[in-house]
Design a protein around this motif. Structure first.
Motif, PDB file in Angstrom:
ATOM      1  N   ALA A 153      43.050  53.111  43.208  1.00 60.71           N
ATOM      2  CA  ALA A 153      41.906  54.007  43.382  1.00 60.71           C
ATOM      3  C   ALA A 153      41.825  54.512  44.819  1.00 60.71           C
ATOM      4  CB  ALA A 153      40.612  53.292  42.993  1.00 60.71           C
ATOM      5  N   LEU A 154      42.155  53.657  45.792  1.00 60.51           N
ATOM      6  CA  LEU A 154      42.160  54.099  47.187  1.00 60.51           C
ATOM      7  C   LEU A 154      43.168  55.217  47.391  1.00 60.51           C
ATOM      8  CD1 LEU A 154      41.987  50.737  49.203  1.00 60.51           C
ATOM      9  CD2 LEU A 154      40.117  52.257  48.574  1.00 60.51           C
ATOM     10  N   HIS A 155      44.352  55.064  46.823  1.00 61.74           N
ATOM     11  CA  HIS A 155      45.379  56.098  46.963  1.00 61.74           C
ATOM     12  C   HIS A 155      44.951  57.396  46.275  1.00 61.74           C
ATOM     13  CE1 HIS A 155      48.584  53.979  49.039  1.00 61.74           C
ATOM     14  NE2 HIS A 155      48.378  52.921  48.264  1.00 61.74           N
ATOM     15  N   ALA A 156      44.236  57.260  45.146  1.00 61.52           N
ATOM     16  CA  ALA A 156      43.795  58.448  44.408  1.00 61.52           C
ATOM     17  C   ALA A 156      42.562  59.096  45.026  1.00 61.52           C
ATOM     18  CB  ALA A 156      43.511  58.080  42.952  1.00 61.52           C
ATOM     19  N   GLY A 157      41.874  58.347  45.893  1.00 59.90           N
ATOM     20  CA  GLY A 157      40.666  58.865  46.513  1.00 59.90           C
ATOM     21  C   GLY A 157      39.493  58.976  45.566  1.00 59.90           C
ATOM     22  N   LEU A 158      39.510  58.164  44.511  1.00 58.40           N
ATOM     23  CA  LEU A 158      38.447  58.210  43.504  1.00 58.40           C
ATOM     24  C   LEU A 158      37.731  56.870  43.437  1.00 58.40           C
ATOM     25  CD1 LEU A 158      40.413  60.001  40.640  1.00 58.40           C
ATOM     26  CD2 LEU A 158      38.730  61.040  42.179  1.00 58.40           C
ATOM     27  N   PRO A 159      36.400  56.862  43.257  1.00 61.18           N
ATOM     28  CA  PRO A 159      35.681  55.589  43.121  1.00 61.18           C
ATOM     29  C   PRO A 159      36.038  54.899  41.810  1.00 61.18           C
ATOM     30  CG  PRO A 159      34.211  57.430  42.648  1.00 61.18           C
ATOM     31  CD  PRO A 159      35.507  58.027  43.145  1.00 61.18           C
ATOM     32  N   ALA A 160      36.111  53.597  41.840  1.00 57.00           N
ATOM     33  CA  ALA A 160      36.427  52.829  40.636  1.00 57.00           C
ATOM     34  C   ALA A 160      35.908  51.419  40.808  1.00 57.00           C
ATOM     35  CB  ALA A 160      37.938  52.818  40.388  1.00 57.00           C
ATOM     36  N   GLY A 161      35.736  50.724  39.686  1.00 52.19           N
ATOM     37  CA  GLY A 161      35.355  49.324  39.741  1.00 52.19           C
ATOM     38  C   GLY A 161      33.873  49.117  39.959  1.00 52.19           C
ATOM     39  N   PRO A 162      33.433  47.849  39.906  1.00 55.57           N
ATOM     40  CA  PRO A 162      32.014  47.529  40.106  1.00 55.57           C
ATOM     41  C   PRO A 162      31.522  48.046  41.458  1.00 55.57           C
ATOM     42  CG  PRO A 162      33.223  45.620  39.289  1.00 55.57           C
ATOM     43  CD  PRO A 162      34.242  46.647  39.636  1.00 55.57           C
ATOM     44  N   SER A 163      30.406  48.746  41.427  1.00 54.33           N
ATOM     45  CA  SER A 163      29.901  49.435  42.610  1.00 54.33           C
ATOM     46  C   SER A 163      28.895  48.580  43.378  1.00 54.33           C
ATOM     47  CB  SER A 163      29.216  50.735  42.186  1.00 54.33           C
ATOM     48  OG  SER A 163      28.030  50.441  41.454  1.00 54.33           O
ATOM     49  N   ALA A 164      28.433  49.133  44.501  1.00 50.71           N
ATOM     50  CA  ALA A 164      27.364  48.477  45.254  1.00 50.71           C
ATOM     51  C   ALA A 164      26.123  48.312  44.389  1.00 50.71           C
ATOM     52  CB  ALA A 164      27.049  49.277  46.518  1.00 50.71           C
ATOM     53  N   TRP A 165      25.867  49.267  43.495  1.00 49.89           N
ATOM     54  CA  TRP A 165      24.733  49.122  42.578  1.00 49.89           C
ATOM     55  C   TRP A 165      24.913  47.891  41.701  1.00 49.89           C
ATOM     56  CZ3 TRP A 165      19.896  50.372  41.640  1.00 49.89           C
ATOM     57  CH2 TRP A 165      19.367  50.065  40.391  1.00 49.89           C
ATOM     58  N   ASP A 166      26.118  47.683  41.180  1.00 49.53           N
ATOM     59  CA  ASP A 166      26.376  46.514  40.339  1.00 49.53           C
ATOM     60  C   ASP A 166      26.161  45.221  41.119  1.00 49.53           C
ATOM     61  OD1 ASP A 166      27.198  47.905  37.913  1.00 49.53           O
ATOM     62  OD2 ASP A 166      28.996  48.476  39.022  1.00 49.53           O
ATOM     63  N   GLY A 167      26.613  45.200  42.379  1.00 49.34           N
ATOM     64  CA  GLY A 167      26.398  44.022  43.205  1.00 49.34           C
ATOM     65  C   GLY A 167      24.930  43.781  43.478  1.00 49.34           C
ATOM     66  N   TYR A 168      24.200  44.859  43.753  1.00 48.26           N
ATOM     67  CA  TYR A 168      22.759  44.751  44.009  1.00 48.26           C
ATOM     68  C   TYR A 168      22.024  44.274  42.756  1.00 48.26           C
ATOM     69  CZ  TYR A 168      17.924  46.417  44.405  1.00 48.26           C
ATOM     70  OH  TYR A 168      16.554  46.503  44.392  1.00 48.26           O
ATOM     71  N   ALA A 169      22.317  44.873  41.600  1.00 48.72           N
ATOM     72  CA  ALA A 169      21.636  44.497  40.360  1.00 48.72           C
ATOM     73  C   ALA A 169      21.873  43.029  40.031  1.00 48.72           C
ATOM     74  CB  ALA A 169      22.109  45.388  39.214  1.00 48.72           C
ATOM     75  N   ALA A 170      23.088  42.551  40.222  1.00 48.07           N
ATOM     76  CA  ALA A 170      23.380  41.141  39.947  1.00 48.07           C
ATOM     77  C   ALA A 170      22.577  40.226  40.867  1.00 48.07           C
ATOM     78  CB  ALA A 170      24.874  40.878  40.113  1.00 48.07           C
ATOM     79  N   THR A 171      22.430  40.618  42.135  1.00 50.71           N
ATOM     80  CA  THR A 171      21.659  39.795  43.066  1.00 50.71           C
ATOM     81  C   THR A 171      20.185  39.771  42.694  1.00 50.71           C
ATOM     82  OG1 THR A 171      23.215  40.218  44.868  1.00 50.71           O
ATOM     83  CG2 THR A 171      21.016  39.490  45.489  1.00 50.71           C
ATOM     84  N   VAL A 172      19.639  40.914  42.255  1.00 53.06           N
ATOM     85  CA  VAL A 172      18.246  40.943  41.817  1.00 53.06           C
ATOM     86  C   VAL A 172      18.036  39.953  40.669  1.00 53.06           C
ATOM     87  CG1 VAL A 172      16.446  42.359  40.744  1.00 53.06           C
ATOM     88  CG2 VAL A 172      17.807  43.298  42.616  1.00 53.06           C
ATOM     89  N   VAL A 173      18.974  39.923  39.716  1.00 48.64           N
ATOM     90  CA  VAL A 173      18.849  39.016  38.574  1.00 48.64           C
ATOM     91  C   VAL A 173      18.995  37.562  39.016  1.00 48.64           C
ATOM     92  CG1 VAL A 173      19.762  38.365  36.316  1.00 48.64           C
ATOM     93  CG2 VAL A 173      19.663  40.775  36.960  1.00 48.64           C
ATOM     94  N   THR A 174      19.968  37.261  39.878  1.00 45.87           N
ATOM     95  CA  THR A 174      20.140  35.866  40.302  1.00 45.87           C
ATOM     96  C   THR A 174      18.956  35.400  41.148  1.00 45.87           C
ATOM     97  OG1 THR A 174      21.490  36.516  42.229  1.00 45.87           O
ATOM     98  CG2 THR A 174      22.647  35.953  40.196  1.00 45.87           C
ATOM     99  N   ASN A 175      18.406  36.269  41.988  1.00 48.55           N
ATOM    100  CA  ASN A 175      17.206  35.897  42.740  1.00 48.55           C
ATOM    101  C   ASN A 175      16.058  35.574  41.790  1.00 48.55           C
ATOM    102  OD1 ASN A 175      17.462  38.068  45.725  1.00 48.55           O
ATOM    103  ND2 ASN A 175      18.664  36.305  45.079  1.00 48.55           N
ATOM    104  N   ALA A 176      15.892  36.381  40.729  1.00 48.25           N
ATOM    105  CA  ALA A 176      14.847  36.123  39.736  1.00 48.25           C
ATOM    106  C   ALA A 176      15.118  34.823  38.990  1.00 48.25           C
ATOM    107  CB  ALA A 176      14.746  37.293  38.761  1.00 48.25           C
TER     108      ALA A 176
END
Length: 333
Positions: free
Chosen positions: A286-309
């Motif tokens: 994805a880095l070579h292609a210059g395209l976003p891919a994979g779990p995003s910062a949103w996914d990381g943030y959402a998981a943390t919100v759930v684990t904090n809860a």
């Protein structure tokens, strides 16, 4: 693609070896760690140089992208520094340990105007989970109604405390179920059965995580980190017209001594080795292609919100709402 690696503990060393030996299109250019001797040993093994600290590694003009494999509480500052430098960053889970830090990362990345962050949720790259995803997306079992999961480890060290079953362990199920079901969680509860005697006295084990999605689907996740017998990951999705179940890792069936048996995986590196390889290869591609891919910062943030809860739910015994804002358009797939 010249990669800088922050953190040369177990997972950092493994990623260094992957990037230098099994992943095409990348090389490890520099490493850093709070333990300079450890950093030097890993750097020597993969032909990289040692950076004095994480900030200097990120600022190094030769480093084109960064892998963050440091201690969890350090992730937020290091990821923010990568965004400020305009460099793509692969951050091992958790993206942050506190939800407020996750919001800072979302704001910084959106201000930059381009996705730079991928979070290391390797289960999305496991062949079995990808097969489940394909079945669900094709409507193979109808609308999902329930999910039953188990996350079992043979043992844990004394440093493993009672919040870690949610923060470090069930976070994998939280992310992969968000991905499989295609929606966010609305509430979380933690119930505690009788604890096993085969644990350190300060640890509550096992724990059961009960989740409800925004549409009303129900998920239960058993977290049992001193089960003694092996590393056992189970997942079953129950839909309106059928069920789909995660396959066990392939192993030979041995018939001998009046019984038939097959060996069980004993640790997560063995269980998810191929997923780790696929994850980093697809990130580099994805880095070579210059395209976003994979779990995003949103996914990381959402998981943390759930684990904090979930941590709050275990401590209070209450059903805790997951206070998650609307997903920004920037992160919509």
């Amino acid at each position: 693609m010249k990669i800088g690696l922050i953190g040369t503990g177990w997972i950092g060393e493994e990623h260094a070896r992957r990037l230098s030996g099994r992943i095409s299109g990348a090389e490890v250019a520099a490493v850093s760690d709070i333990d300079p001797e450890r950093a030097a040993a890993v750097a020597k093994a993969v032909g990289a140089r040692v950076a004095a600290d994480a900030d200097r590694l990120i600022a190094d003009p030769e480093v084109e992208a960064v892998v963050v494999a440091s201690w969890g509480p350090a992730h937020a500052g290091q990821v923010l520094a990568c965004i400020a430098a305009g460099k793509p960053v692969f951050c091992e889970k958790p993206l942050t340990t506190e939800a407020a830090d996750g919001l800072r990362i979302l704001e910084a990345e959106q201000a930059h105007g381009k996705r730079l962050v991928q979070v290391g949720f390797m289960r999305r790259y496991d062949a079995g989970y990808r097969q489940i995803k394909a079945v669900l997306d094709a409507g193979g079992v109808g609308t999902p109604l329930m999910a039953h999961c188990a996350h079992r480890n043979p043992t844990q060290p004394e440093s493993y405390h009672s919040d870690k079953p949610m923060v470090d362990t069930a976070v994998h199920e939280i992310d992969v179920l968000r991905w499989l079901l295609g929606e966010e969680f609305a509430t979380v509860q933690v119930v505690v059965p009788r604890s096993t005697a085969k644990r350190y006295p300060h640890l509550v084990d096992p724990q059961i995580l009960l989740l409800e999605t925004e549409s009303g689907a129900r998920v239960d996740v058993e977290v049992f980190v001193n089960c003694q017998y092996g590393y056992d990951i189970q997942c079953e999705i129950v839909g309106e017209t059928g069920t789909v179940r995660l396959p066990d890792p392939a192993a030979p069936l041995v018939r001998s001594g009046g019984r038939a048996a097959y060996p069980l995986v004993q640790d997560f590196p063995s269980r998810f080795a191929d997923a780790f390889d696929t994850e980093l290869q697809e990130w580099v591609d994805a880095l070579h292609a210059g395209l976003p891919a994979g779990p995003s910062a949103w996914d990381g943030y959402a998981a943390t919100v759930v684990t904090n809860a979930a941590v709050e739910a275990r401590r209070t015994g209450a059903i805790v709402p997951v206070d998650l804002p609307a997903r920004p358009d920037f992160y919509k797939e």
